[in-house]
Design a protein around this motif. Sequence first.
Motif, mmCIF file in Angstrom:
data_model
loop_
_atom_site.group_PDB
_atom_site.id
_atom_site.type_symbol
_atom_site.label_atom_id
_atom_site.label_comp_id
_atom_site.label_asym_id
_atom_site.label_seq_id
_atom_site.Cartn_x
_atom_site.Cartn_y
_atom_site.Cartn_z
ATOM 1 N N CYS A 27 0.850 -1.195 0.000
ATOM 2 C CA CYS A 27 0.000 0.000 0.000
ATOM 3 C C CYS A 27 0.880 1.237 0.000
ATOM 4 C CB CYS A 27 -0.946 0.002 1.200
ATOM 5 S SG CYS A 27 -0.122 0.124 2.805
ATOM 6 N N ASP A 28 0.279 2.378 -0.330
ATOM 7 C CA ASP A 28 1.043 3.621 -0.290
ATOM 8 C C ASP A 28 1.274 4.021 1.165
ATOM 9 O OD1 ASP A 28 -1.657 4.217 0.178
ATOM 10 O OD2 ASP A 28 -1.409 6.281 -0.550
ATOM 11 N N ARG A 29 2.342 4.760 1.397
ATOM 12 C CA ARG A 29 2.682 5.251 2.737
ATOM 13 C C ARG A 29 2.651 4.121 3.773
ATOM 14 N NH1 ARG A 29 -1.341 8.739 4.407
ATOM 15 N NH2 ARG A 29 -2.743 7.977 2.786
ATOM 16 N N ALA A 30 3.359 3.037 3.432
ATOM 17 C CA ALA A 30 3.318 1.833 4.273
ATOM 18 C C ALA A 30 3.725 2.124 5.715
ATOM 19 C CB ALA A 30 4.218 0.756 3.671
ATOM 20 N N HIS A 31 4.701 2.991 5.879
ATOM 21 C CA HIS A 31 5.161 3.304 7.241
ATOM 22 C C HIS A 31 4.032 3.910 8.068
ATOM 23 C CE1 HIS A 31 7.306 5.445 10.472
ATOM 24 N NE2 HIS A 31 8.206 4.489 10.347
#
Length: 320
Positions: free
Chosen positions: A236-240
């Motif tokens: 997914c985007d912005r996993a962090h």
Amino acid sequence: MTEFAVTLRDLERRFGDFVAVSRISLDVRQGEIFGFLGPNGAGKSTTIRMLCGLLEPTGGTGTVAGFDIRTEREQIKRTIGYMSQKFSLYDDLTVEENIDFYSGIYGLPKARKAERKAWVLAMATLQEHRKARTGELPGGWKQRLSLGCALLHEPRIVFLDEPTSGVDPLSRRAFWDLIHQLAHQGVTVFVTTHYMEEAEYCDRLALIYRGELVALGTPSEMKGDLMADQVLAVACDRAHDALAMAAAVPGVRDAALFGRDLHLMTPDAEALAPALRLALEGGGFRVDRLERITPSLEDVFVSLIEARDRADGAQQAFTS
């Protein structure tokens, strides 16, 4: 000759009230590459020092090369090869002088010294650097020289304690090629490491945590039969940023970043997947991929350690 190079039964080591190694039992076969894994402070180095005759056990029994780890420690020291996690070479000596020094320590006959020196220089690819000061060598070369010095007397069992710590990945891989060559020649290799990718190179593994043996088996067994949880991989985007939200979804036992993906430990990946997608997309994250995967060894170790922590927590709650 016994088929086992190492046997341990209820091995224990205490330092006052602190139990560093707690009742470990295992067998290591002749010619096996045996990986002893665990986080820093788990008891790996304490165990290996007992096996090498450098530290007396507090409890339990064991043999190394047929010698008793309690009563025949000097015989063990003469029989094995040992390479510590901090290079045991003398930086002020040249490559050749280090080899000569260890030849004397191991009591090599004069007729064998030249032959074994030539073997170490060739194995470590240091023929052209034999007069160089050891302290000036790159880490990977020091590492090979240290291994060569530990093998001068041709031991049938060699103990390597965190041998690749602080060495670059290419040097680590070259070092493991040498380990496999030794195993093919019938040498038993007992190696401690905290690098998960190195665990894949071993024939069998033992995981130690807080001084206790948590799991024992081949890498395949570790990723199959011993893995209690399933692993759901999420891209997914912005996993962090998504990690905390994913970890809070009911059914997630543990969540961690693996590169750009999330790896989630769960008892039922199929049941978790729709709820997880709903939570992440509801939180504004774009989910590109969500699938159950075969666990890595790192996944397995995280799962086993988390399970042990949960069991310890339950036990403490029951007794308090």
